[in-house]
Design an enzyme around this catalytic site. Structure first.
Site, PDB file in Angstrom:
ATOM      1  N   GLY A 203       0.822  -1.207   0.000  1.00 51.56           N
ATOM      2  CA  GLY A 203       0.000   0.000   0.000  1.00 51.56           C
ATOM      3  C   GLY A 203       0.853   1.252   0.000  1.00 51.56           C
ATOM      4  O   GLY A 203       1.898   1.302  -0.654  1.00 51.56           O
ATOM      5  N   LYS A 206       1.999   6.119   4.217  1.00 46.17           N
ATOM      6  CA  LYS A 206       1.312   6.576   5.427  1.00 46.17           C
ATOM      7  C   LYS A 206       0.831   5.394   6.256  1.00 46.17           C
ATOM      8  O   LYS A 206       1.084   5.308   7.466  1.00 46.17           O
ATOM      9  CB  LYS A 206       0.130   7.480   5.047  1.00 46.17           C
ATOM     10  CG  LYS A 206      -0.642   8.012   6.244  1.00 46.17           C
ATOM     11  CD  LYS A 206      -1.816   8.892   5.803  1.00 46.17           C
ATOM     12  CE  LYS A 206      -2.616   9.370   6.999  1.00 46.17           C
ATOM     13  NZ  LYS A 206      -3.786  10.194   6.578  1.00 46.17           N
ATOM     14  N   GLY A 208       1.851   2.338   5.784  1.00 39.32           N
ATOM     15  CA  GLY A 208       3.038   1.543   6.059  1.00 39.32           C
ATOM     16  C   GLY A 208       3.684   1.913   7.383  1.00 39.32           C
ATOM     17  O   GLY A 208       4.141   1.041   8.138  1.00 39.32           O
ATOM     18  N   GLU A 225       5.617  -3.226   0.929  1.00 35.87           N
ATOM     19  CA  GLU A 225       5.661  -2.998  -0.514  1.00 35.87           C
ATOM     20  C   GLU A 225       4.905  -1.708  -0.793  1.00 35.87           C
ATOM     21  O   GLU A 225       3.679  -1.686  -0.821  1.00 35.87           O
ATOM     22  CB  GLU A 225       5.032  -4.187  -1.252  1.00 35.87           C
ATOM     23  CG  GLU A 225       5.744  -5.501  -1.028  1.00 35.87           C
ATOM     24  CD  GLU A 225       7.169  -5.511  -1.549  1.00 35.87           C
ATOM     25  OE1 GLU A 225       7.425  -4.865  -2.588  1.00 35.87           O
ATOM     26  OE2 GLU A 225       8.029  -6.150  -0.923  1.00 35.87           O
ATOM     27  N   CYS A 260       1.726   0.656  -8.729  1.00 40.54           N
ATOM     28  CA  CYS A 260       2.894   1.168  -8.011  1.00 40.54           C
ATOM     29  C   CYS A 260       4.124   1.279  -8.897  1.00 40.54           C
ATOM     30  O   CYS A 260       5.052   2.035  -8.583  1.00 40.54           O
ATOM     31  CB  CYS A 260       3.197   0.287  -6.799  1.00 40.54           C
ATOM     32  SG  CYS A 260       3.412  -1.452  -7.216  1.00 40.54           S
TER      33      CYS A 260
END
Length: 493
Positions: A203, A206, A208, A225, A260
């Site tokens: 994700g 923030k 993370g 990740e 991503c």
């Protein structure tokens, strides 16, 4: 394997107490030892592969409900990659599980040494919404291959895929050791309060940080990740027709930029920019037509919040005048057309945060070297791309640019190679997976040194004497004479 198990869908009422019960159940399953055997691991992976085959139509339908993802993209970027991950793990898993023999040293002679891969235990996988099938099942495949019990928390932002997982995964795997938990922030918070043996999160940075903070309370290792602003440097000597097709498919052909590893911005020289922009326009029109909002080959924006976030980037007074192509919007259908922006200000919001959508700024400099400097001033990205025929520039790019992964003369394809690690560095993530790297991510590498009862060296035992010290110094320094003396058992006790 428990087929036909009840759907482990949780919502209202799933609190810390229920999360603790779930984890306790997984720990019992792991403690039973069943997950450690090759047979159990292989059975789960075969079950997942069968699930992918049996439920392909349902998976595609869920991805279309969540993102209006084209069926071709769903198959190429999610279903086929998930199936390939299963097949690769089944093919290689016996080899991965074998202890790795390593050399010994003169100081431990005679002995043998090996590295044993053992499962971490009970792990939590928290997935993302943009590739909600692949990014959920791929880490689960790695966790199972490594012999762990696993809880999967799919993203609530992709509710159709989340619900599908909760319905079908228990039917194809051992439900005592593989669980699916649905829900949003309260449910994820309850899960994060528990002690896990590893947390794997995909994700944004923030969340993370929230995951890492929760994990620190229990000294739980994490794999994060994340993402970042993935640059594309385009040299003036490229085949521009091929380059623009590969950039376009890596940007808009990957969930309409909601990936991503999608190109976040292009860097090129001022002299080459007009040629590049013209070629990009032609490519985009060829791919998505004169009215891209009507193209069936573009995913929609995932929800209204993300739609407003992206349109606010375009409405920024610093940016609105830089649009050279696209910009069309349909809020009702959550559609934004592929959009090119030329020379947006470096301090604009669109150049500060990850775009994660169909907007692509093109930044120009006088020299290619200035482009390299610009990349290195920013946080380390998940991926960095270079298009060039200049081998010296390629070498310089590889040596000077730090990124999770790198691809020369294409975009996004590196993540399809199971022999390459996929993961970030710095702000773009911690840890890597895919192929054996997934197995390693969920394994502890246990050092094992084995000796018999022969080969005693009295010099290592008290009382210490000058003679013993001389022999031990010789052993440590690799002296064959000292080794022979030690083997002969001198000096005598």
């Amino acid at each position: 394997m428990e087929n036909g198990a009840e759907k482990e869908a949780v919502g209202e009422g799933f609190d810390g107490a229920r999360a603790a019960v779930l984890v306790a159940g997984l720990r019992r399953g792991f403690a039973s030892g069943r997950t450690r055997s090759y047979e159990w691991r292989a059975a789960q992976l075969k079950g997942i592969a069968r699930m992918i085959d049996d439920k392909e139509a349902e998976i595609m339908a869920a991805l279309h409900d969540d993102l209006a993802k084209p069926h071709m993209e769903s198959y190429l970027h999610e279903i086929s990659l998930a199936k390939a991950a299963c097949t690769f793990a089944l093919k290689e898993m016996k080899r991965w599980m074998k202890p790795e023999k390593v050399p010994t040293s003169i100081t431990t002679f005679p002995s043998s040494a090996e590295i044993v891969s053992e499962p971490l235990g009970v792990v939590l996988v928290i997935s993302a919404w943009n590739y909600p099938f692949l990014l959920s099942i791929d880490p689960v495949i790695g966790a199972i291959a490594a012999g762990n019990a696993v809880a999967l928390k799919p993203s609530e932002v992709a509710p159709a895929t989340s619900s599908l997982f909760a319905t079908i995964l228990p039917k194809y795997t051992d439900n005592s050791c593989v669980k699916v938990v649905e829900g949003s922030i309260p449910e994820t918070t309850a899960l994060l309060e528990q002690k896990w043996d590893k947390i794997f999160y995909t994700g944004n940075g923030k969340v993370g940080r929230i995951v890492m903070t929760a994990a620190a309370k229990h000294l739980t290792p994490v794999a994060l990740e994340l993402g970042g602003k993935c640059p594309v440097l385009v040299d003036s000597n490229v085949n521009v027709k091929v380059a623009t097709k590969r950039i376009a498919v890596g940007k808009w052909g990957c969930n309409n930029g909601q990936a991503c590893v999608s190109p976040d911005y292009i860097l090129t020289t001022k002299s080459f920019a007009p040629t590049l922009v013209d070629a990009m326009k032609k490519t985009l029109e060829k791919f998505y037509g004169k009215d891209p909002l009507e193209s069936p080959d573009l995913s929609r924006i995932v929800n209204a919040n993300h739609f407003r976030r992206l349109t606010s980037l375009l409405d920024d007074e610093k940016v609105s005048g830089t649009i050279v192509y696209g910009g069309q919007q349909d809020e009702k259908r959550l559609k934004i057309a592929p959009t090119l922006l030329l020379d947006v200000p470096h301090d604009s919001l669109i150049m500060k945060e990850e775009i994660f959508g169909p907007l692509l700024p093109i930044i120009t400099f006088n020299e290619v070297e200035d482009c390299l400097d610009f990349i290195n001033l920013k946080a380390k990205p998940l991926a960095a791309y270079l298009f060039t025929k200049d081998k010296r520039l390629e070498e310089r790019f590889i040596k000077t640019v730090s990124a999770g992964g790198m691809l020369i003369n294409d975009t996004a394809l590196h993540l399809a190679n199971p022999h390459l690690p996929f993961g970030g560095v710095g702000e773009s993530g911690i840890g890597a997976y895919h192929g054996k790297f997934s197995f390693d991510s969920f394994s502890h590498k246990k050092a094992v040194l084995s000796r018999g009862f022969g080969g005693e060296a009295p010099a290592r035992y008290p009382p210490y004497t000058p003679q013993k010290q001389k022999i031990l110094r010789g052993l440590i320094n690799g002296s064959i004479v000292a080794l022979l003396v030690a083997i002969l058992g001198w000096p005598r006790d």
